[in-house]
Design a protein around this motif. Structure first.
Motif, PDB file in Angstrom:
ATOM      1  N   GLY A  45     -31.157 -33.118  26.958  1.00  0.00           N
ATOM      2  CA  GLY A  45     -31.646 -31.899  26.008  1.00  0.00           C
ATOM      3  C   GLY A  45     -32.684 -31.332  26.439  1.00  0.00           C
ATOM      4  O   GLY A  45     -32.985 -30.369  25.968  1.00  0.00           O
ATOM      5  N   GLN A  46     -33.326 -31.755  27.660  1.00  0.00           N
ATOM      6  CA  GLN A  46     -34.349 -30.947  28.000  1.00  0.00           C
ATOM      7  C   GLN A  46     -34.273 -29.519  28.576  1.00  0.00           C
ATOM      8  O   GLN A  46     -32.865 -29.173  28.790  1.00  0.00           O
ATOM      9  CB  GLN A  46     -34.826 -31.783  29.508  1.00  0.00           C
ATOM     10  CG  GLN A  46     -33.916 -31.845  30.658  1.00  0.00           C
ATOM     11  CD  GLN A  46     -34.057 -30.666  31.400  1.00  0.00           C
ATOM     12  OE1 GLN A  46     -35.029 -30.125  31.630  1.00  0.00           O
ATOM     13  NE2 GLN A  46     -32.809 -30.350  31.994  1.00  0.00           N
ATOM     14  N   LYS A  47     -35.115 -28.819  28.560  1.00  0.00           N
ATOM     15  CA  LYS A  47     -34.727 -27.212  28.747  1.00  0.00           C
ATOM     16  C   LYS A  47     -35.449 -26.846  30.135  1.00  0.00           C
ATOM     17  O   LYS A  47     -35.538 -25.507  30.071  1.00  0.00           O
ATOM     18  CB  LYS A  47     -35.203 -26.606  27.562  1.00  0.00           C
ATOM     19  CG  LYS A  47     -34.447 -26.945  26.347  1.00  0.00           C
ATOM     20  CD  LYS A  47     -33.429 -26.251  26.147  1.00  0.00           C
ATOM     21  CE  LYS A  47     -32.648 -26.618  24.788  1.00  0.00           C
ATOM     22  NZ  LYS A  47     -31.360 -26.721  24.745  1.00  0.00           N
ATOM     23  N   ASP A  48     -36.205 -27.761  30.912  1.00  0.00           N
ATOM     24  CA  ASP A  48     -36.887 -27.363  31.863  1.00  0.00           C
ATOM     25  C   ASP A  48     -36.145 -26.977  33.144  1.00  0.00           C
ATOM     26  O   ASP A  48     -36.433 -25.925  34.036  1.00  0.00           O
ATOM     27  CB  ASP A  48     -38.072 -28.206  32.606  1.00  0.00           C
ATOM     28  CG  ASP A  48     -39.187 -28.622  31.419  1.00  0.00           C
ATOM     29  OD1 ASP A  48     -39.325 -27.291  30.599  1.00  0.00           O
ATOM     30  OD2 ASP A  48     -39.616 -29.588  31.050  1.00  0.00           O
ATOM     31  N   TYR A  49     -35.104 -27.457  33.193  1.00  0.00           N
ATOM     32  CA  TYR A  49     -34.302 -27.560  34.459  1.00  0.00           C
ATOM     33  C   TYR A  49     -32.889 -27.429  34.236  1.00  0.00           C
ATOM     34  O   TYR A  49     -32.315 -28.102  33.466  1.00  0.00           O
ATOM     35  CB  TYR A  49     -34.371 -28.945  35.426  1.00  0.00           C
ATOM     36  CG  TYR A  49     -36.068 -28.786  36.087  1.00  0.00           C
ATOM     37  CD1 TYR A  49     -36.445 -28.134  36.960  1.00  0.00           C
ATOM     38  CD2 TYR A  49     -36.807 -29.850  35.288  1.00  0.00           C
ATOM     39  CE1 TYR A  49     -37.856 -28.184  37.313  1.00  0.00           C
ATOM     40  CE2 TYR A  49     -38.365 -29.716  35.683  1.00  0.00           C
ATOM     41  CZ  TYR A  49     -38.559 -29.108  36.679  1.00  0.00           C
ATOM     42  OH  TYR A  49     -39.969 -29.212  37.221  1.00  0.00           O
ATOM     43  N   ILE A  50     -32.089 -26.784  35.250  1.00  0.00           N
ATOM     44  CA  ILE A  50     -30.932 -26.343  35.002  1.00  0.00           C
ATOM     45  C   ILE A  50     -30.196 -26.719  36.699  1.00  0.00           C
ATOM     46  O   ILE A  50     -30.938 -26.411  37.522  1.00  0.00           O
ATOM     47  CB  ILE A  50     -30.432 -25.087  34.932  1.00  0.00           C
ATOM     48  CG1 ILE A  50     -30.920 -24.477  33.432  1.00  0.00           C
ATOM     49  CG2 ILE A  50     -28.955 -24.874  35.108  1.00  0.00           C
ATOM     50  CD1 ILE A  50     -30.749 -23.055  33.542  1.00  0.00           C
ATOM     51  N   VAL A  51     -29.304 -27.761  36.604  1.00  0.00           N
ATOM     52  CA  VAL A  51     -28.738 -28.159  37.938  1.00  0.00           C
ATOM     53  C   VAL A  51     -27.354 -27.966  37.830  1.00  0.00           C
ATOM     54  O   VAL A  51     -26.527 -28.429  36.884  1.00  0.00           O
ATOM     55  CB  VAL A  51     -29.107 -29.743  38.334  1.00  0.00           C
ATOM     56  CG1 VAL A  51     -27.983 -30.308  39.436  1.00  0.00           C
ATOM     57  CG2 VAL A  51     -30.395 -30.010  38.183  1.00  0.00           C
TER      58      VAL A  51
END
Length: 69
Positions: A45-51
């Motif tokens: 659910g984190q919004k800092d990183y997209i991989v």
């Protein structure tokens, strides 16, 4: 056919291997890259990183990570 896909937990080991085998990254840089991969895997659910992962069938060819510096 190559596709860009969501990161899967099973991608971690192949990505670790790719990071180490390229010879382009220091041990510290590889460790940080894996920390970011783990952050995405462990906290979906984190919004800092997209991989995203590039794959050909089940073979992992590479990845990209977007986030704050």
């Amino acid at each position: 056919m190559n596709v860009i896909d969501e990161l899967r937990r099973s991608d971690r080991a192949p990505l670790h291997r790719l990071l180490n085998e390229t010879g382009n990254f220091t041990d510290d840089e590889c460790a940080i890259a894996l920390e970011l991969i783990d952050a995405v895997l462990d906290r979906p659910g984190q919004k800092d990183y997209i991989v995203r992962v590039c794959r050909d069938g089940d073979a992992v060819l590479g990845y990209y990570c977007i986030g704050p510096t």
